[in-house]
Design a protein around this motif. Structure first.
Motif, PDB file in Angstrom:
ATOM      1  N   THR A 176     -57.933  80.573 -14.822  1.00  0.00           N
ATOM      2  CA  THR A 176     -58.849  81.304 -14.202  1.00  0.00           C
ATOM      3  C   THR A 176     -58.947  80.785 -12.819  1.00  0.00           C
ATOM      4  O   THR A 176     -59.222  81.434 -11.590  1.00  0.00           O
ATOM      5  CB  THR A 176     -60.124  81.323 -14.684  1.00  0.00           C
ATOM      6  OG1 THR A 176     -60.703  80.006 -15.183  1.00  0.00           O
ATOM      7  CG2 THR A 176     -60.149  82.112 -16.059  1.00  0.00           C
ATOM      8  N   GLY A 177     -58.854  79.708 -12.526  1.00  0.00           N
ATOM      9  CA  GLY A 177     -59.239  78.920 -11.191  1.00  0.00           C
ATOM     10  C   GLY A 177     -57.961  79.363 -10.388  1.00  0.00           C
ATOM     11  O   GLY A 177     -58.174  79.673  -9.036  1.00  0.00           O
ATOM     12  N   ALA A 178     -56.743  79.513 -10.763  1.00  0.00           N
ATOM     13  CA  ALA A 178     -55.497  79.807 -10.047  1.00  0.00           C
ATOM     14  C   ALA A 178     -55.813  81.464  -9.636  1.00  0.00           C
ATOM     15  O   ALA A 178     -55.420  81.804  -8.327  1.00  0.00           O
ATOM     16  CB  ALA A 178     -54.452  79.631 -10.518  1.00  0.00           C
ATOM     17  N   ALA A 179     -56.259  81.947 -10.627  1.00  0.00           N
ATOM     18  CA  ALA A 179     -56.410  83.524 -10.271  1.00  0.00           C
ATOM     19  C   ALA A 179     -57.173  83.835  -9.346  1.00  0.00           C
ATOM     20  O   ALA A 179     -57.271  84.686  -8.496  1.00  0.00           O
ATOM     21  CB  ALA A 179     -56.638  84.250 -11.636  1.00  0.00           C
ATOM     22  N   GLY A 236     -51.890  80.400  -2.910  1.00  0.00           N
ATOM     23  CA  GLY A 236     -53.302  79.852  -2.884  1.00  0.00           C
ATOM     24  C   GLY A 236     -53.107  78.417  -3.493  1.00  0.00           C
ATOM     25  O   GLY A 236     -52.361  78.264  -4.354  1.00  0.00           O
ATOM     26  N   ALA A 237     -53.789  77.557  -2.991  1.00  0.00           N
ATOM     27  CA  ALA A 237     -54.085  76.493  -3.726  1.00  0.00           C
ATOM     28  C   ALA A 237     -55.482  75.367  -3.382  1.00  0.00           C
ATOM     29  O   ALA A 237     -55.838  75.609  -2.155  1.00  0.00           O
ATOM     30  CB  ALA A 237     -52.845  75.229  -3.499  1.00  0.00           C
ATOM     31  N   GLY A 238     -55.608  74.667  -4.203  1.00  0.00           N
ATOM     32  CA  GLY A 238     -57.221  74.050  -4.220  1.00  0.00           C
ATOM     33  C   GLY A 238     -56.858  72.649  -3.599  1.00  0.00           C
ATOM     34  O   GLY A 238     -55.768  72.028  -3.876  1.00  0.00           O
ATOM     35  N   SER A 261     -56.351  69.303  -4.952  1.00  0.00           N
ATOM     36  CA  SER A 261     -57.524  68.733  -5.461  1.00  0.00           C
ATOM     37  C   SER A 261     -57.540  68.925  -7.083  1.00  0.00           C
ATOM     38  O   SER A 261     -58.348  68.304  -7.798  1.00  0.00           O
ATOM     39  CB  SER A 261     -58.863  69.661  -5.083  1.00  0.00           C
ATOM     40  OG  SER A 261     -58.594  70.989  -5.675  1.00  0.00           O
ATOM     41  N   GLY A 262     -56.500  69.777  -7.539  1.00  0.00           N
ATOM     42  CA  GLY A 262     -56.293  69.837  -8.712  1.00  0.00           C
ATOM     43  C   GLY A 262     -57.357  70.973  -9.483  1.00  0.00           C
ATOM     44  O   GLY A 262     -57.519  71.209 -10.591  1.00  0.00           O
ATOM     45  N   GLY A 263     -58.183  71.246  -8.581  1.00  0.00           N
ATOM     46  CA  GLY A 263     -59.232  72.606  -9.123  1.00  0.00           C
ATOM     47  C   GLY A 263     -58.462  73.875  -9.181  1.00  0.00           C
ATOM     48  O   GLY A 263     -59.416  74.632  -9.980  1.00  0.00           O
ATOM     49  N   ASP A 264     -57.317  73.967  -8.845  1.00  0.00           N
ATOM     50  CA  ASP A 264     -56.818  75.310  -9.102  1.00  0.00           C
ATOM     51  C   ASP A 264     -56.127  75.435 -10.382  1.00  0.00           C
ATOM     52  O   ASP A 264     -55.568  76.631 -10.936  1.00  0.00           O
ATOM     53  CB  ASP A 264     -55.712  75.801  -8.074  1.00  0.00           C
ATOM     54  CG  ASP A 264     -54.826  74.498  -7.779  1.00  0.00           C
ATOM     55  OD1 ASP A 264     -54.601  73.990  -8.678  1.00  0.00           O
ATOM     56  OD2 ASP A 264     -54.106  74.369  -6.642  1.00  0.00           O
ATOM     57  N   LEU A 265     -56.245  74.316 -11.123  1.00  0.00           N
ATOM     58  CA  LEU A 265     -55.433  74.300 -12.459  1.00  0.00           C
ATOM     59  C   LEU A 265     -53.961  74.444 -12.573  1.00  0.00           C
ATOM     60  O   LEU A 265     -53.347  74.899 -13.430  1.00  0.00           O
ATOM     61  CB  LEU A 265     -56.220  75.175 -13.674  1.00  0.00           C
ATOM     62  CG  LEU A 265     -57.648  74.796 -13.838  1.00  0.00           C
ATOM     63  CD1 LEU A 265     -58.134  75.887 -14.618  1.00  0.00           C
ATOM     64  CD2 LEU A 265     -57.867  73.414 -14.134  1.00  0.00           C
ATOM     65  N   VAL A 266     -53.343  74.464 -11.434  1.00  0.00           N
ATOM     66  CA  VAL A 266     -51.796  74.667 -11.294  1.00  0.00           C
ATOM     67  C   VAL A 266     -51.261  73.175 -10.737  1.00  0.00           C
ATOM     68  O   VAL A 266     -50.304  72.773 -11.449  1.00  0.00           O
ATOM     69  CB  VAL A 266     -51.590  75.731 -10.212  1.00  0.00           C
ATOM     70  CG1 VAL A 266     -49.951  75.817  -9.991  1.00  0.00           C
ATOM     71  CG2 VAL A 266     -51.883  77.145 -10.747  1.00  0.00           C
ATOM     72  N   PHE A 267     -51.776  72.852  -9.536  1.00  0.00           N
ATOM     73  CA  PHE A 267     -51.426  71.659  -9.174  1.00  0.00           C
ATOM     74  C   PHE A 267     -51.836  70.441  -9.373  1.00  0.00           C
ATOM     75  O   PHE A 267     -53.153  70.454  -9.265  1.00  0.00           O
ATOM     76  CB  PHE A 267     -51.235  71.693  -7.573  1.00  0.00           C
ATOM     77  CG  PHE A 267     -50.372  72.754  -6.810  1.00  0.00           C
ATOM     78  CD1 PHE A 267     -49.086  72.716  -6.784  1.00  0.00           C
ATOM     79  CD2 PHE A 267     -51.050  73.854  -6.491  1.00  0.00           C
ATOM     80  CE1 PHE A 267     -48.328  73.767  -6.373  1.00  0.00           C
ATOM     81  CE2 PHE A 267     -50.325  75.062  -6.052  1.00  0.00           C
ATOM     82  CZ  PHE A 267     -48.717  74.765  -5.819  1.00  0.00           C
TER      83      PHE A 267
END
Lengths: 174, 470
Positions: B75-78, B237-239, B279-285
């Motif tokens: 969900t963070g990435a979306a 996008g990325a956090g 940051s890792g907050g996007d749950l992707v990177f």
């Protein structure tokens, strides 16, 4: 008394192509468009499929054929992007229609006319893509960049001259 | 009716327009049918155009209305990406798969062919150079030079691979090396094609990196090919975290192919050149991957009061050849990193022990044994001494370190076990705010008159219990 035949300009200048050329030329253009920017990123300003669309449209002088050719080429391009199918399809379909319609009015054998046609239609396609992105897809972040569009139009016009010259070799008078 | 009645003015007007060979009278018997037929004949071309465009508009609407619903998608990435970043729906994915399947084998073939041609050309050039050298130098020298060149090439390649391997061990549990074989061919779509697909374990939303930094993420996966969405695409996008200021933000691509942070207001702490990491907050990177450095900071005229912070990507997004797709990450550290962490922990423990030993030998920082032993009890002797010189001002019921004790002079509040804090100087004139001047609460009477410091001191004179005073 010399025999006169009344043949329209459409019939005089109408050309056909071998099916292999009809299929392979756009495919090669799309392939080159997809591969060349990997080595030469600045070539992304070019739009070889657009040049192919315009060439086939003005050579056949049939708006329907131009529309269909442009749409198919555009849909093929859409398949390689992350855009929904139809963005390039609509734009190139309209460009094919306009190019074929203009083919009646101007002498396409003239180099200057060719350059002017490709330049105008390149800008026209940019405007259409902007309208599609803004009005149909609601992508407000999509911006129309005048300088970039002009550079692309100029690049397409310059490259269109040799491309048209090569493709002229494959024309068959109907 | 044929030729009987006169044609209506409307039919006379419309018929020649619609069909040049018919007169108004000829059109009359089946005016409606002929009109429609003529209409379609005359406007065949624009009607076909309108039909084709309309079909595509409907198709566009369906695609936009029905994006792929992936329950496993983070969900963070979306939240930080737009539609272009999400995988396609089933029907669209099928169309795209056909297109990609038609194109990518050709791209891969051309890629391999070009590599071989380049190799042959390089060999040819090298051969010519070698022959020239042979003509100029002795055979042995030429051979040695050739070997040297070969070794240098191998060493360079070895260093590159070693660096890649070291990078792999550092960041991810499992990853797949892939080669870029093509692009989208569109200026507006920053998408690349990789030569690895689902058969190699790739899935949508997996991060793609190079030893230099973050590149993007997998958007769509096909059996032997995958679509890489670069971080400079407008739908990407990325956090991130600004490394120096630790400010969290979201980077996005722009229409011009730049990477920008546009959700921060003006902040004087943010400087050009500051590194930006994930940051890792996007749950992707995964957290901590380099994204780039701040290239420019300018007010965003379209989104005031936010600033447009342009990032120079750490990886050269225009010239990508080989990339790494992170296929699995772990909550636990990889073996090498775990070993490093254990070593660091052991070192820190040793250092702490050494610090304690040193602290034990420093008298100023060590609480006195007597003070510790007498903590909470009344030290009569010390209290007497304190009352005698009147300097300490400490009250009864508290520990009284000897004023002459150097430990009590250097650190600790009066009457309190040495805490290591600087000790305040004794007051010249005592008042009720002086430390120790206030009597214990048990001795105070509600509503009673305030007591002077002197009386308080008298009441808390050493050797006298409060009960005895009363």
């Amino acid at each position: 008394m010399a025999e006169r035949s009344y043949t329209s300009r459409e019939e005089l200048d109408q050309y056909g192509f071998h099916p292999g050329v009809t299929i392979m030329a756009p495919v090669v253009c799309i392939l080159l468009q997809a591969m060349l920017p990997k080595t030469f990123p600045w070539l992304l300003h070019l739009d070889l499929p657009l040049i192919a669309t315009i060439f086939f449209a003005v050579s056949r002088r049939s708006p329907i054929a131009g529309t269909v050719t442009g749409t198919l080429i555009g849909l093929f391009q859409d398949g390689l992007t992350n855009h929904p199918f139809g963005v390039e399809g609509i734009a190139k379909g309209v460009v094919g229609y306009v190019a074929a319609s203009l083919g009646f009015a101007v002498d396409i054998e003239n180099v200057i006319n060719r350059v002017a046609l490709v330049f105008t239609l390149s800008l026209c396609q940019s405007g259409l893509l902007y309208l599609i992105a803004h009005w149909l897809l609601g992508q407000t972040s999509y911006q129309l960049l005048p300088v970039d569009e002009l550079v692309s139009a100029v690049a397409n016009s310059v490259v269109a001259i040799p491309v048209f010259y090569v493709l002229d070799r494959f024309r068959i008078r109907d | 009716m044929r030729g009987g009645s006169p044609a209506s003015p409307a039919a006379e007007f419309i018929a020649p327009l619609l069909h040049g060979t018919h007169t108004g009278k000829e059109c009359l018997p089946g005016l409606g049918l002929l009109t429609m037929e003529s209409f379609f004949t005359r406007f065949k071309n624009p009607l076909v155009l309108i039909a084709i465009v309309l079909l595509q508009v409907i198709a566009l609407a369906m695609q936009v209305q029905r994006p792929a619903k992936d329950p496993d998608a983070p969900t963070g990435a979306a939240a930080m990406e737009s539609e272009g970043a999400a995988p396609d729906g089933r029907e669209v994915s099928l169309l795209r798969r056909w297109t990609v399947t038609a194109v990518t084998p050709l791209e891969a073939a051309v890629q391999i062919s070009s590599s071989r041609v380049r190799g042959v050309w390089d060999d040819y050039v090298n051969l010519r150079q070698t022959r020239q050298q042979n003509a100029a130098l002795k055979d042995e020298v030429a051979r040695l030079r050739e070997e040297e060149a070969s070794f240098a090439e191998d060493a360079a390649q070895g260093r590159r691979l070693q660096r890649l391997l070291a990078f792999r061990e550092q960041y991810a549990l499992a990853n797949v090396a892939a080669q870029v074989i093509g692009t989208s061919g569109s200026e507006r779509s920053h998408v690349l094609y990789l030569d690895k697909g689902s058969a190699d374990g790739l899935k949508p939303d997996q991060p793609v990196i190079t030893p230099d930094g973050v590149v993007g993420k997998i958007r769509d996966v096909f059996p032997h090919t995958s679509q890489l969405l670069l971080i400079n695409d407008p739908s990407s996008g990325a956090g991130v975290i600004l490394a120096a200021t630790r400010i969290r933000a979201i980077v996005r691509g722009t229409a011009t192919g730049e990477v920008q942070i546009d959700d921060l207001t003006a902040d004087s702490r943010i400087k050009v050149g500051e590194p930006v990491i994930t940051s890792g907050g996007d749950l992707v990177f995964p957290r901590g991957l380099p994204v780039g450095t701040i290239q420019s900071i300018a007010p965003d005229p379209l989104h005031q009061p936010y600033t447009a912070i342009t990032i120079k990507p750490a990886a050269d997004l225009n010239r990508l050849e080989e990339v790494l797709v992170i296929t699995a990450t772990s909550a636990t550290l990889p073996p090498t990193a775990a070993q490093d962490a254990a070593t660091a922990e052991a070192t820190a423990e040793t250092n702490q022990r050494a610090a304690d030993l040193v602290a034990g030998k420093l008298p100023s920082l060590q609480p006195s044994a007597s003070a510790s032993a007498a903590s909470g009890t009344v030290n009569s002797a010390a209290g007497t001494a304190a009352a005698g010189n009147g300097a300490s001002g400490s009250g009864a019921g508290t520990t009284q370190p000897a004023p002459d004790d150097p430990e009590s002079q250097i650190g600790g509040l009066p009457g309190i076990t040495n805490s290591g804090l600087p000790r305040p100087k004794p007051a010249l004139h005592l008042d009720r705010f002086s430390p120790g001047a206030t009597p214990p609460a048990v001795e105070m009477t509600p509503g009673g008159p305030p007591r002077s410091p002197g009386s308080a001191q008298r009441q808390t004179s050493p050797g006298q219990q409060p009960d005895q005073q009363r």
